[in-house]
Design an enzyme around this catalytic site. Sequence first.
Site, PDB file in Angstrom:
ATOM      1  CG  LEU A  44      -1.976  -1.083   1.327  1.00 40.06           C
ATOM      2  CD1 LEU A  44      -2.762  -0.939   2.632  1.00 40.06           C
ATOM      3  CD2 LEU A  44      -2.919  -1.023   0.141  1.00 40.06           C
ATOM      4  N   GLY A  45       0.298   2.355  -0.395  1.00 38.53           N
ATOM      5  CA  GLY A  45       1.002   3.635  -0.345  1.00 38.53           C
ATOM      6  C   GLY A  45       0.996   4.399  -1.643  1.00 38.53           C
ATOM      7  CB  CYS A  48       2.072   9.755  -2.186  1.00 34.76           C
ATOM      8  SG  CYS A  48       2.491  10.878  -0.828  1.00 34.76           S
ATOM      9  NE  ARG A 277       2.071  11.588 -11.249  1.00 37.94           N
ATOM     10  CZ  ARG A 277       2.972  10.633 -11.105  1.00 37.94           C
ATOM     11  NH1 ARG A 277       4.271  10.920 -11.128  1.00 37.94           N
ATOM     12  NH2 ARG A 277       2.612   9.374 -10.935  1.00 37.94           N
ATOM     13  CG  ASP A 317      -2.751  12.115  -8.766  1.00 35.13           C
ATOM     14  OD1 ASP A 317      -3.093  12.876  -7.849  1.00 35.13           O
ATOM     15  OD2 ASP A 317      -1.570  11.747  -8.949  1.00 35.13           O
ATOM     16  CB  ALA A 325      -0.765  12.796  -0.994  1.00 33.48           C
ATOM     17  CG  HIS A 449       8.910  37.875  19.561  1.00 33.39           C
ATOM     18  ND1 HIS A 449       9.145  38.239  18.254  1.00 33.39           N
ATOM     19  CD2 HIS A 449       9.935  38.380  20.292  1.00 33.39           C
ATOM     20  CE1 HIS A 449      10.274  38.946  18.200  1.00 33.39           C
ATOM     21  NE2 HIS A 449      10.768  39.055  19.428  1.00 33.39           N
TER      22      HIS A 449
END
Length: 475
Positions: A44-45, A48, A277, A317, A325, A449
């Site tokens: 899986l994955g 990306c 792509r 995509d 992603a 700060h």
Amino acid sequence: MVMGEQTLQTEVAVIGGGPGGYAAAFRAADLGFEVALINQEDRLGGVCLLRGCIPAKVLLEVADLIYDARRADSWGLHYSDFELDVDALRDRKNLVIDRLVNGLGQLADRRDIQLIQARAVFEGSDKVRLQGEADVAHVKYDHAILASGSTPIPLPGTEFAEGSRIMDSGGALALPEIPESLLVVGAGYNGVELGSAYAIMGSQVTVVEMTDEVLPGMERELVRHLTRRLREIFRAIHLNTIVESMEEHEDGVTVRLEGDVDDEEQTFDRVLIAIGRRPNSQDLGLDNTSVELDEDGFIIVDDEQRTDDEHIFAVGDVVGSPMLAHKAMHEGKIAAEVIAGEPAAFDVRCMPAVIYTDPQIAWCGLTQEEAEEQGRDVAVGSFPWTASGRALTMGETIGLTKVVFDAETERVLGVGIVGRGAENMIAEGALAVEMGAVAEDLALTVHPHPTLSETQAEAAEAFLGLATHIPSRRK
């Protein structure tokens, strides 16, 4: 039933194991559905995790360390010469990938998701044939979520082959070597990210871009700060230039260039093609469904991720830009929730994005140019990092925080940041855009700060005429 033609019945079939796919599968399982996740790869994955975002960040992290070490003399730190061990770096990259992949596998197991390694081809609206799965030939479903992703575009007449000196981003991230010379074709985010990493690691990098600007289409004021650094680390940047031809040979690639370049024929050890792509929407059997594609091959969906086929949703995509992603994951969850009958839709006001160069560029919402093109009356609050105490302590004064406001309502329309660590700051800007914040919301939120995050409040104060650390104008 004929042996070898078994059919698996499931409620939700998810096709594709990238961020959009696994996010959709996990959410559907959490909502109580029986889920089968069909993935061509053995892990899986998706791009990306396996060949994109994650391995790229490993390389970029190393590049940052090298850059900082080289300029450490100005801090009174004197390092002896160091050596880059490419094999060790490759092992580190693979370790990161493996840990994340294993985590996804465990999450899928805990949700009782059935993982199937195969290629799915639609036979109809409610059924796919599997190519490569020994035990199951078909999956029949109530709903499918298609997350088939995208593929790098080669230059005409070239192809990305294993062992070739002409690489796509995946090939570059495989770290075959640190070449002495590298040509990057395309000055979009992929090209400048990987080109920067290789340049810092020792390659002589040349970039060619067919348009007249680096990172075309992005906020020019932000890009100018980055371009200063790129011209320091790259051997050359040729704009208005195209690759006319390439010839690969045993020890390099001879390239003929046409455009704003003196030496039209040059030879490089390797070439990285980063020109975009295209969606993985072909050869999926979609003609056996009611799914419609646009002229560029992207699947047409509505704001609930529905296609024109009532059984099929699509995310990531394959449905269009931006190819990010986090966009894919958000869409995957929406699709699962719509299937469950929950009120869900893609209604985000802004989609944050980051370019992981040094300095980084991050933005969300409308740029100044986009807002003006829409006919809006806009105003801008900017804070240069030369006035930031934290940036000075870091030696990172190449930076700017810019907030775009509606001039009348003072509502935040967009935020753009260039500088180191911009990736971790843009979420505040995205929240401001999403919640409909106005300038005072940013200015009156007390920021610690010295930090870089306070530059967002300072930019709002600049717009309101309340600036402390830069000359202020009365509003």
